[in-house]
Design a protein around this motif. Structure first.
Motif, PDB file in Angstrom:
ATOM      1  N   LEU A 103       0.818  -1.206   0.000  1.00 19.65           N
ATOM      2  CA  LEU A 103       0.000   0.000   0.000  1.00 19.65           C
ATOM      3  C   LEU A 103       0.855   1.259   0.000  1.00 19.65           C
ATOM      4  CD1 LEU A 103      -2.634  -1.033   2.684  1.00 19.65           C
ATOM      5  CD2 LEU A 103      -2.947  -0.960   0.216  1.00 19.65           C
ATOM      6  N   PRO A 104       0.357   2.311  -0.647  1.00 23.18           N
ATOM      7  CA  PRO A 104       1.062   3.596  -0.571  1.00 23.18           C
ATOM      8  C   PRO A 104       1.065   4.125   0.862  1.00 23.18           C
ATOM      9  CG  PRO A 104      -0.617   3.627  -2.289  1.00 23.18           C
ATOM     10  CD  PRO A 104      -0.783   2.353  -1.537  1.00 23.18           C
ATOM     11  N   GLU A 105       2.009   5.017   1.156  1.00 26.01           N
ATOM     12  CA  GLU A 105       2.181   5.533   2.519  1.00 26.01           C
ATOM     13  C   GLU A 105       0.942   6.246   3.037  1.00 26.01           C
ATOM     14  OE1 GLU A 105       4.979   8.786   4.723  1.00 26.01           O
ATOM     15  OE2 GLU A 105       5.860   7.635   3.086  1.00 26.01           O
ATOM     16  N   ASP A 106       0.255   6.988   2.170  1.00 26.58           N
ATOM     17  CA  ASP A 106      -0.932   7.720   2.632  1.00 26.58           C
ATOM     18  C   ASP A 106      -2.061   6.761   3.007  1.00 26.58           C
ATOM     19  OD1 ASP A 106      -1.272   7.004  -0.021  1.00 26.58           O
ATOM     20  OD2 ASP A 106      -2.422   8.792  -0.538  1.00 26.58           O
ATOM     21  N   VAL A 107      -2.154   5.630   2.317  1.00 23.27           N
ATOM     22  CA  VAL A 107      -3.181   4.647   2.652  1.00 23.27           C
ATOM     23  C   VAL A 107      -2.861   3.981   3.986  1.00 23.27           C
ATOM     24  CG1 VAL A 107      -4.279   2.488   1.925  1.00 23.27           C
ATOM     25  CG2 VAL A 107      -3.765   4.255   0.226  1.00 23.27           C
ATOM     26  N   VAL A 108      -1.591   3.715   4.237  1.00 20.96           N
ATOM     27  CA  VAL A 108      -1.179   3.139   5.517  1.00 20.96           C
ATOM     28  C   VAL A 108      -1.527   4.113   6.649  1.00 20.96           C
ATOM     29  CG1 VAL A 108       0.794   2.390   6.905  1.00 20.96           C
ATOM     30  CG2 VAL A 108       0.625   1.706   4.500  1.00 20.96           C
ATOM     31  N   GLY A 109      -1.296   5.405   6.422  1.00 20.87           N
ATOM     32  CA  GLY A 109      -1.640   6.413   7.412  1.00 20.87           C
ATOM     33  C   GLY A 109      -3.126   6.457   7.685  1.00 20.87           C
ATOM     34  N   LEU A 110      -3.909   6.349   6.613  1.00 23.27           N
ATOM     35  CA  LEU A 110      -5.362   6.330   6.777  1.00 23.27           C
ATOM     36  C   LEU A 110      -5.813   5.106   7.569  1.00 23.27           C
ATOM     37  CD1 LEU A 110      -6.576   7.564   3.275  1.00 23.27           C
ATOM     38  CD2 LEU A 110      -6.801   8.755   5.452  1.00 23.27           C
ATOM     39  N   ARG A 111      -5.202   3.976   7.313  1.00 23.04           N
ATOM     40  CA  ARG A 111      -5.561   2.766   8.064  1.00 23.04           C
ATOM     41  C   ARG A 111      -5.248   2.928   9.551  1.00 23.04           C
ATOM     42  NH1 ARG A 111      -5.266  -2.936   5.199  1.00 23.04           N
ATOM     43  NH2 ARG A 111      -6.542  -2.393   3.431  1.00 23.04           N
ATOM     44  N   GLN A 112      -4.134   3.582   9.857  1.00 19.38           N
ATOM     45  CA  GLN A 112      -3.796   3.820  11.257  1.00 19.38           C
ATOM     46  C   GLN A 112      -4.823   4.748  11.906  1.00 19.38           C
ATOM     47  OE1 GLN A 112       0.185   5.272  10.828  1.00 19.38           O
ATOM     48  NE2 GLN A 112       1.100   3.223  10.824  1.00 19.38           N
ATOM     49  N   GLU A 113      -5.252   5.763  11.181  1.00 18.77           N
ATOM     50  CA  GLU A 113      -6.268   6.675  11.706  1.00 18.77           C
ATOM     51  C   GLU A 113      -7.595   5.943  11.929  1.00 18.77           C
ATOM     52  OE1 GLU A 113      -6.746  10.548   9.905  1.00 18.77           O
ATOM     53  OE2 GLU A 113      -4.674  10.464   9.203  1.00 18.77           O
ATOM     54  N   VAL A 114      -7.956   5.070  11.002  1.00 21.83           N
ATOM     55  CA  VAL A 114      -9.193   4.299  11.151  1.00 21.83           C
ATOM     56  C   VAL A 114      -9.099   3.387  12.370  1.00 21.83           C
ATOM     57  CG1 VAL A 114     -10.571   2.449  10.100  1.00 21.83           C
ATOM     58  CG2 VAL A 114      -9.884   4.424   8.724  1.00 21.83           C
ATOM     59  N   ALA A 115      -7.957   2.753  12.567  1.00 13.85           N
ATOM     60  CA  ALA A 115      -7.776   1.889  13.740  1.00 13.85           C
ATOM     61  C   ALA A 115      -7.912   2.700  15.030  1.00 13.85           C
ATOM     62  CB  ALA A 115      -6.423   1.190  13.680  1.00 13.85           C
ATOM     63  N   ALA A 116      -7.360   3.912  15.043  1.00  2.00           N
ATOM     64  CA  ALA A 116      -7.477   4.769  16.225  1.00  2.00           C
ATOM     65  C   ALA A 116      -8.936   5.172  16.456  1.00  2.00           C
ATOM     66  CB  ALA A 116      -6.599   6.010  16.065  1.00  2.00           C
TER      67      ALA A 116
END
Length: 129
Positions: A35-48
Motif C-alpha cells: 500500500l502507498p504511505e498515505d493509505v497506511v496512514g489512513l488505516r492507522q487513523e481508522v484503527a485509532a
C-alpha cells in the motif's frame, strides 16, 4: 427533557448503524506492505477511531410500558445507553396520573449495584443484543 433524550437516542442509533455498515466494508488489499504511505496512514487513523468508538455509548435499548394499571399510553420508559464493555447508564421515567419521576443508575459490565426493575433489566438486555 423527553425531546432531548429522544433526540439523543436517535443520534446514537444513527451512529450505531453507520458504524455497523462501515465495519462490513471488505478490505480489497491483502498485503499491507504493497500500500502507498498515505493509505497506511489512513488505516492507522481508522484503527485509532475504532478504538475510540469502543468507548462510545452506542448500545441502546428502550422499553416503554404502563407503570400503573390506571394509566395508559405506555408513557413510562427505561432506556439503557452503554458502550462495548457494557458500561454506561440506564435512565427511567415513571409517569403516573399526578406526577412523574425520573431515575438514573450506573451500569458496569452489563450489571448494576442497585436493584433494577424488570423493565430496566429488559432495556439492558435489548442494548446487549
Amino acid at each position: 427533557m423527553v425531546l432531548a433524550i429522544v433526540s439523543m437516542v436517535v443520534a446514537l442509533a444513527a451512529l450505531a448503524l453507520a458504524l455497523a455498515a462501515w465495519r462490513r466494508t471488505p478490505s480489497p488489499v491483502a498485503d499491507p506492505d504493497a500500500l502507498p504511505e498515505d493509505v497506511v496512514g489512513l488505516r492507522q487513523e481508522v484503527a485509532a477511531l475504532r478504538a475510540e468508538a469502543a468507548g462510545a455509548l452506542r448500545h441502546l435499548g428502550l422499553v416503554r410500558y404502563d407503570a400503573f394499571t390506571d394509566s395508559g399510553g405506555r408513557l413510562s420508559w427505561s432506556v439503557a445507553l452503554l458502550d462495548d464493555q457494557g458500561d454506561g447508564v440506564v435512565l427511567t421515567a415513571i409517569h403516573g396520573r399526578s406526577e412523574a419521576r425520573s431515575y438514573a443508575k450506573s451500569i458496569r459490565a452489563w450489571a448494576c449495584e442497585q436493584q433494577l426493575s424488570p423493565e430496566e433489566e429488559q432495556a439492558i438486555g435489548a442494548a446487549r443484543r
